[in-house]
Design a protein around this motif. Structure first.
Motif, PDB file in Angstrom:
ATOM      1  N   ILE A   1       0.834  -1.205   0.000  1.00  0.00           N
ATOM      2  CA  ILE A   1       0.000   0.000   0.000  1.00  0.00           C
ATOM      3  C   ILE A   1       0.868   1.254   0.000  1.00  0.00           C
ATOM      4  O   ILE A   1       0.474   2.287  -0.541  1.00  0.00           O
TER       5      ILE A   1
ATOM      6  N   VAL B   1       2.369   2.446   3.029  1.00  0.00           N
ATOM      7  CA  VAL B   1       2.259   3.128   4.319  1.00  0.00           C
ATOM      8  C   VAL B   1       3.074   2.338   5.344  1.00  0.00           C
ATOM      9  O   VAL B   1       3.396   1.169   5.116  1.00  0.00           O
TER      10      VAL B   1
ATOM     11  N   LEU C   1     -11.805  13.866  15.745  1.00  0.00           N
ATOM     12  CA  LEU C   1     -12.869  12.858  15.852  1.00  0.00           C
ATOM     13  C   LEU C   1     -12.356  11.502  16.308  1.00  0.00           C
ATOM     14  O   LEU C   1     -13.138  10.590  16.565  1.00  0.00           O
ATOM     15  N   ARG C   2     -11.013  11.363  16.394  1.00  0.00           N
ATOM     16  CA  ARG C   2     -10.472  10.047  16.721  1.00  0.00           C
ATOM     17  C   ARG C   2     -10.605   9.774  18.218  1.00  0.00           C
ATOM     18  O   ARG C   2      -9.653   9.754  18.955  1.00  0.00           O
ATOM     19  N   THR C   3     -11.845   9.579  18.618  1.00  0.00           N
ATOM     20  CA  THR C   3     -12.146   9.439  20.042  1.00  0.00           C
ATOM     21  C   THR C   3     -12.790   8.100  20.343  1.00  0.00           C
ATOM     22  O   THR C   3     -13.537   7.954  21.279  1.00  0.00           O
ATOM     23  N   GLY C   4     -12.531   7.141  19.466  1.00  0.00           N
ATOM     24  CA  GLY C   4     -13.318   5.913  19.540  1.00  0.00           C
ATOM     25  C   GLY C   4     -12.964   4.943  20.651  1.00  0.00           C
ATOM     26  O   GLY C   4     -13.209   3.761  20.532  1.00  0.00           O
TER      27      GLY C   4
ATOM     28  N   ILE D   1      -0.878   0.607   9.995  1.00  0.00           N
ATOM     29  CA  ILE D   1      -2.329   0.582   9.739  1.00  0.00           C
ATOM     30  C   ILE D   1      -2.928   1.936  10.100  1.00  0.00           C
ATOM     31  O   ILE D   1      -3.831   2.426   9.422  1.00  0.00           O
ATOM     32  N   GLU D   2      -2.398   2.524  11.151  1.00  0.00           N
ATOM     33  CA  GLU D   2      -2.909   3.814  11.614  1.00  0.00           C
ATOM     34  C   GLU D   2      -2.963   4.850  10.475  1.00  0.00           C
ATOM     35  O   GLU D   2      -3.887   5.651  10.389  1.00  0.00           O
ATOM     36  N   ARG D   3      -1.955   4.803   9.576  1.00  0.00           N
ATOM     37  CA  ARG D   3      -1.898   5.761   8.465  1.00  0.00           C
ATOM     38  C   ARG D   3      -3.134   5.652   7.562  1.00  0.00           C
ATOM     39  O   ARG D   3      -3.497   6.613   6.887  1.00  0.00           O
ATOM     40  N   LEU D   4      -3.739   4.479   7.526  1.00  0.00           N
ATOM     41  CA  LEU D   4      -4.887   4.278   6.632  1.00  0.00           C
ATOM     42  C   LEU D   4      -6.113   5.078   7.091  1.00  0.00           C
ATOM     43  O   LEU D   4      -7.078   5.220   6.354  1.00  0.00           O
ATOM     44  N   PHE D   5      -6.038   5.580   8.322  1.00  0.00           N
ATOM     45  CA  PHE D   5      -7.172   6.341   8.851  1.00  0.00           C
ATOM     46  C   PHE D   5      -6.876   7.842   8.849  1.00  0.00           C
ATOM     47  O   PHE D   5      -7.536   8.608   9.543  1.00  0.00           O
ATOM     48  N   ASP D   6      -5.865   8.243   8.043  1.00  0.00           N
ATOM     49  CA  ASP D   6      -5.428   9.643   8.127  1.00  0.00           C
ATOM     50  C   ASP D   6      -6.386  10.633   7.463  1.00  0.00           C
ATOM     51  O   ASP D   6      -6.169  11.833   7.525  1.00  0.00           O
ATOM     52  N   GLU D   7      -7.424  10.156   6.804  1.00  0.00           N
ATOM     53  CA  GLU D   7      -8.403  11.093   6.234  1.00  0.00           C
ATOM     54  C   GLU D   7      -9.483  11.475   7.248  1.00  0.00           C
ATOM     55  O   GLU D   7     -10.316  12.329   6.986  1.00  0.00           O
ATOM     56  N   ILE D   8      -9.467  10.799   8.388  1.00  0.00           N
ATOM     57  CA  ILE D   8     -10.460  11.121   9.422  1.00  0.00           C
ATOM     58  C   ILE D   8      -9.923  12.277  10.258  1.00  0.00           C
ATOM     59  O   ILE D   8      -8.801  12.196  10.760  1.00  0.00           O
ATOM     60  N   PRO D   9     -10.678  13.366  10.402  1.00  0.00           N
ATOM     61  CA  PRO D   9     -10.191  14.494  11.202  1.00  0.00           C
ATOM     62  C   PRO D   9      -9.720  14.031  12.586  1.00  0.00           C
ATOM     63  O   PRO D   9     -10.401  13.243  13.248  1.00  0.00           O
TER      64      PRO D   9
END
Lengths: 129, 451, 482
Positions: free
Chosen positions: B5, B7, B21-24, B10-18
């Motif tokens: 890919i 990267v 908001l990463r409060t999950g 795996i964390e990098r794959l979520f880099d389009e999420i502001p």
């Protein structure tokens, strides 16, 4: 000939023919049936129904899509084509022979506002791309 | 995989999420369990619920389910497939649905059925919406009070936002059915349909011929609400009155679906051929492949939400497919004779139960109308404490009607399906006699084995 | 062969019904059925062999890779099924009092609480029996909320043009009209179009995020502000919740109401079309309107809440507590995953999707949104392939069946021409994904060298391509004779 010169057209892909007695006959265009694919069902309005220009008054279905047919002019539905309801494939075979319904127009000036063949041809071409 | 890919994590794959908001964080969830620990927990939970001698019906019925039904329905090929949109890869599901539709059409004596709705109550709501679509003008439907009270509430929830009114028709205090004469007050007004339950919520047989004919004479459709077990014994909706009912709905649970605290069940719907384009839900049709071999596909899809969107006949997408597979197996295993025997045994057992319980002083049958496999009884004492006392003996004695029908007094709805032995019936009668403080008379004692 | 064609008069599976034919008792003659229904007359072995044979004509998760986009076809652990089928659970009558179901109610109450936690919503109702019923409940709550404030002019629901068809259909069932909002070139909601559409008639916006286009909605916070400032509410379609479990909570994105598809995210079996379950979650201001019944607890005694407890509820959606058996399966799944497992679902489903997307791009396929990360799914567009070879997305889908793979979702979302929506899920291994890429490469080569082979696929399935025009024109919906 996919857009006969002697007919009028709507932006929603109906063709309209003015008969000698002043009534108008309505069907869908070659372009419209091509977009729909094999037509499997036609539901026409009941004769006697009063319709307004732009009102949904019939439905054509293919296997993968459904299209509403709009009244091209205001008036009263005076006839519906049972043959095309019984044999929906005729809409694909010859869309300009497979008329759907006839309207007695209430306001003849509306006819002048419909598209001519050249304008419709342009519209259909633009939708293909 | 990350290198492919491009990267480094795996964390990098979520880099389009502001970031904000990463409060999950899921701190509130318990830690993971092994399968062994999970099964142990579930067995403990299940044991808390115990086993009961059940005499409750009221829309969900205890029947014997042949072992083969769920052994076959649980096969991974059926259990873990999805909606058969790729027909060539789904002939197992599609042919099963076609066979189901054929069985259901014959059971209701109507032309066509769909491939299921969620449950009987929501199917009734869909039938109301369908009848309104079929009618030129009316947005009102006549709904007898002898229809299951919860089903009536569900129908109201599902139709009221479209401005559709359900008008309640009272039941006959003597017979417990809808009196055709009582409909005269609605004559000459615009109704899209009359709902006709058979048997009704009280277990009573309705005068379906007169009610169907009244609906048709009034320009309304007749919507049948039926129990599929009863259909093996009672005249089917397609044969009611002069022209037959137009739409039939019901809950398919009695056809091989376990009680399971209320679901999943499935709703069925059948109708006349000329109404099929107004029917909601998936429908399977027979056709041929390019080599002329028979095959099955989803058809009439232009009615459905994935094509018609805001103009669809319903928003339903996922239905109750696996339950229908079970029902098909169940009907095939029982056959016409087996299903008729189940229906007759239910009727006979309920009559025996009614006769044993009404032999107890002060216990009476509330309605005079003929019953199928349920009955309303009046006790000489309040129902709720009597049911509690029966529970202490391991018996679920029926449904207390006080919340929904206070006018009936100390009324109790009971049901005895083919699963109940004479000993079971006698046990119920003995305990109830003791609880209401009366001795059972001869009829009840006669049920005891060996006497 | 149909089961009816195996039927022989008088043949029975005698052990399955009462030994005696009881009398018809008090039922009047005129109410008795005169002609028996045409059910098959067959033995138990006939039935078992017939339906086992039919099952073998299906593709399923247990037999094939099933990358059906938007449907989350992940493996369904067997323990979930085994637990839900414990006899005390399957035998319990729905109208039995709550005190006879404390074990069942404890499970579903905990499920309710765990769903609250993973979604960040204030309260959850388990009543809806499928995603579409959850949508109905959600929009009905939006309507009840506006109506309760006398704000009755709000009669329009906004949906992106890429939305599932259930969104507009559910809004109409709630008496609303629908307005579609355009999507931009990168798959986001067009903010200018949204700003132009909102106003005093806006009841709410229904949004799937990550969207049906397989990408995370960049501007979610801006969307939230636009809709709320216009007085509308924000609805979250949980179809793609799998992609963000443990990463982002819909509640934190500002959604007022959501539905969750347990048969997608929480791995309950799809059953050939259902049953599913579509619980709804809400923030505090919509809580009074939640559908019934709700499960109350946990102070040692669980009970179902009814109309008297919740007078403002939109009401009931079914006769009982939703699809209870589905709820139990989801409960066991969540307990076996725990918090860490939940997060791994999002991580591995996103990893698998991005890996597959990159590998297929390398293999020569065109990705619909090449500037974006995939969520747990992504879209290929075969527009160029169709122009070059005449091979359409549907042909590629059918050819995949020959190669031993279930097809991806084809022709949804409608706005991407010749599209395949591919969702590998987290339960597939790298080896399976690589095998899929090899099959897709082969099909690409076949499309160029021998397009007729692909256009006439499938060749290896139990039947070849079926005539769905004939099925619709000559309706045959029930077996009509021996």
């Amino acid at each position: 000939m996919t857009t006969p010169q002697n007919l009028k057209y709507t932006k929603s892909h109906e063709w309209v023919r003015t008969e000698a007695d002043g009534t108008v006959t309505v069907g869908i265009t070659f372009h419209a049936q091509e977009q729909l694919g094999d037509v499997v069902f036609v539901q026409n309005p009941q004769p006697g129904r009063k319709v307004k220009q732009g009102e949904e008054c019939a439905v054509i279905e293919s296997v993968k899509a459904a299209a509403d047919i709009y009244a091209p002019v205001t008036g009263e539905v005076i006839a519906a084509n049972h043959d095309v309801a019984d044999h929906p494939e005729r809409v694909n075979q010859d869309p300009y022979a497979a008329w759907m319904f006839r309207i007695r127009p209430g306001d003849p000036t509306e006819l002048a506002g419909l598209l001519d063949a050249a304008a419709y041809q342009q519209l259909a071409e633009s939708e293909k791309h | 995989m990350l290198a492919a890919i491009g990267v480094d994590s795996i964390e990098r794959l979520f880099d389009e999420i502001p970031r904000e908001l990463r409060t999950g964080e899921l701190g509130g969830l318990p830690p993971a369990l092994s399968e062994m620990a999970a099964m142990r927990l579930m067995r403990e939970r299940a044991e808390r619920d115990g086993a009961w001698l059940n005499f409750i019906g009221a829309g969900a019925y205890e029947h014997h389910i042949p072992a083969a039904v769920w052994q076959i329905a649980s096969r991974g090929e059926l259990y873990s497939a999805y909606t058969p949109y790729q027909a060539e890869a789904s002939q197992g599901t599609l042919q099963t649905l076609y066979e189901y539709q054929s069985m259901m059409a014959s059971l209701t004596a109507l032309d066509v059925t769909n491939a299921s709705l969620y449950d009987g109550a929501s199917a009734l709501a869909e039938a109301v919406l369908m009848a309104v679509r079929c009618h030129n003008s009316a947005r009102r439907v006549l709904m007898p009070a002898s229809v299951h009270p919860v089903w009536r509430r569900v129908a109201r929830t599902l139709v009221r936002n479209q401005g559709i009114e359900l008008v309640e028709v009272p039941y006959s205090a003597e017979g417990g059915h809808t009196d055709p004469q009582s409909l005269e007050r609605y004559a000459g007004k615009d109704y899209a349909a009359l709902v006709i339950p058979q048997p009704n919520f009280f277990g009573v047989i309705e005068p379906v011929d007169e009610l169907t004919d009244w609906a048709h004479a009034s320009g309304a459709l007749a919507i049948a609400v039926v129990n599929p077990t009863a259909l093996a014994l009672l005249r089917p909706p397609g044969e009611w009155g002069g022209a037959g009912a137009d739409i039939a709905v019901g809950d398919g649970q009695p056809l091989g679906v376990p009680l399971a605290s209320g679901g999943p069940y499935f709703g069925f719907m059948a109708c006349r051929r000329d109404l099929v384009r107004q029917m909601p839900g998936r429908i399977v049709g027979a056709t041929v492949d390019t080599e002329g071999r028979p095959g099955y596909v989803l058809t009439l899809q232009a009615r459905e939400q994935h094509i018609r969107r805001s103009k669809a006949t319903s928003n339903i997408c996922t239905n109750q497919g696996l339950m229908v597979t079970a029902a098909t197996l169940h009907m095939a295993l029982l056959g016409p004779e087996g299903l008729a025997r189940v229906a007759r045994a239910c009727h006979a057992n309920t009559l025996k139960l009614v006769s044993a319980l009404t032999a107890i002083g002060g216990v009476t049958r509330v309605f005079g109308g003929a019953l199928f496999h349920e009955a309303v009884l009046r006790l000489p004492v309040p129902v709720a404490p009597a049911l509690r006392a029966l529970r202490a003996q391991g018996i679920l004695g029926g449904l207390d009607l006080k919340p929904d029908f206070p006018e009936l007094g100390h009324a109790l709805l009971v049901c005895a399906t083919e699963t109940k032995s004479d000993e079971d019936l006698a046990r119920y009668a003995d305990h109830l006699a003791r609880i209401v403080g009366k001795r059972p008379r001869a009829a009840a004692r006669a049920l005891k084995p060996g006497t | 062969m149909l089961i009816f064609e195996r039927s022989r008069p008088g043949r029975r599976s005698a052990a399955q019904s009462p030994a005696a034919r009881a009398a018809t008792g008090e039922i009047p003659q005129r109410h008795l059925r005169t002609r028996p229904p045409r059910l098959p007359e067959v033995s138990e072995l006939d039935v078992v062999r017939h339906y086992t044979g039919l099952s073998q004509k299906n593709y399923s998760i247990d037999t094939h890779f099933y990358p059906l986009g938007s449907c989350t076809m992940k493996y369904n652990p067997r323990a979930c099924n085994a637990a839900a089928l414990l006899p005390q659970f399957t035998d319990r009558h729905p109208a039995a009092p709550d005190d006879t179901g404390q074990g069942f109610l404890a499970c579903v109450h905990e499920l309710q609480e765990m769903l609250r936690e993973v979604t960040g919503m204030a309260q959850v109702s388990l009543a809806p029996m499928a995603g579409a019923q959850g949508e109905f409940a959600g929009v009905a709550m939006i309507r009840a909320y506006h109506d309760s404030r006398g704000d009755t002019q709000r009669r329009e629901i906004l949906v992106p043009d890429a939305a599932h068809g259930t969104n507009p259909a559910s809004a109409v069932m709630c008496g609303y009209s629908v307005r579609e909002i355009a999507t931009d070139a990168d798959g986001n909601v067009e903010l200018a179009a949204l700003r132009a559409a909102v106003g005093p008639r806006t009841a709410g916006l229904m949004l799937t995020n990550p969207s049906t286009l397989g990408v995370f909605e960049h501007s979610i916070l801006e969307i939230e502000r636009i809709v709320h400032e216009a007085g509308g509410l924000l609805y979250y379609d949980g179809a793609n919740l799998n992609a963000i479990l443990g990463m982002v909570k819909p509640g934190d994105m500002g959604f007022d109401v959501i539905h969750i598809n347990l048969h997608k995210t929480f791995s309950t079996p799809h059953g050939g079309g259902g049953p599913g379950a579509g619980p709804v979650g809400v923030n505090a201001k919509l809580a009074p309107f939640l559908p019934l019944p709700l499960v109350a607890g946990p102070d040692g005694e669980y009970r179902l809440l009814a109309e008297a407890d919740r007078p403002l509820s939109i009401g009931r959606l079914g006769a009982h507590l939703g699809n209870g058996g589905v709820l139990l399966r989801a409960y066991v799944y969540m307990r076996m995953l725990g918090a860490d497992g939940m997060r791994r679902v999002a991580e591995f489903s996103t990893l698998n999707a991005n890996y597959l997307m990159v590998e297929l791009q390398r293999a020569g396929f065109e990705v619909a949104f090449p500037r974006r990360r995939a969520s747990h799914e992504f879209i290929l567009t075969l527009r160029r392939l169709k122009e070059e070879t005449g091979v359409a997305a549907m042909d590629v889908a059918k050819r995949l069946l020959d190669k031993g793979f279930h097809a991806p979702t084809a022709y949804f979302p409608l706005l991407v021409p010749e599209c395949l929506l591919i969702e590998p899920t987290e339960t597939e291994s790298k080896q399976t994904l690589d095998a899929f890429v090899i099959a897709m490469k082969e099909i690409l080569r076949e499309a160029r060298e021998n397009p007729a082979l692909v256009k006439s696929a499938p060749h290896e399935t139990p039947v070849r391509r079926l005539d769905d025009v004939k099925a619709a024109r000559e309706l045959n919906l029930a077996w009509s004779g021996r």
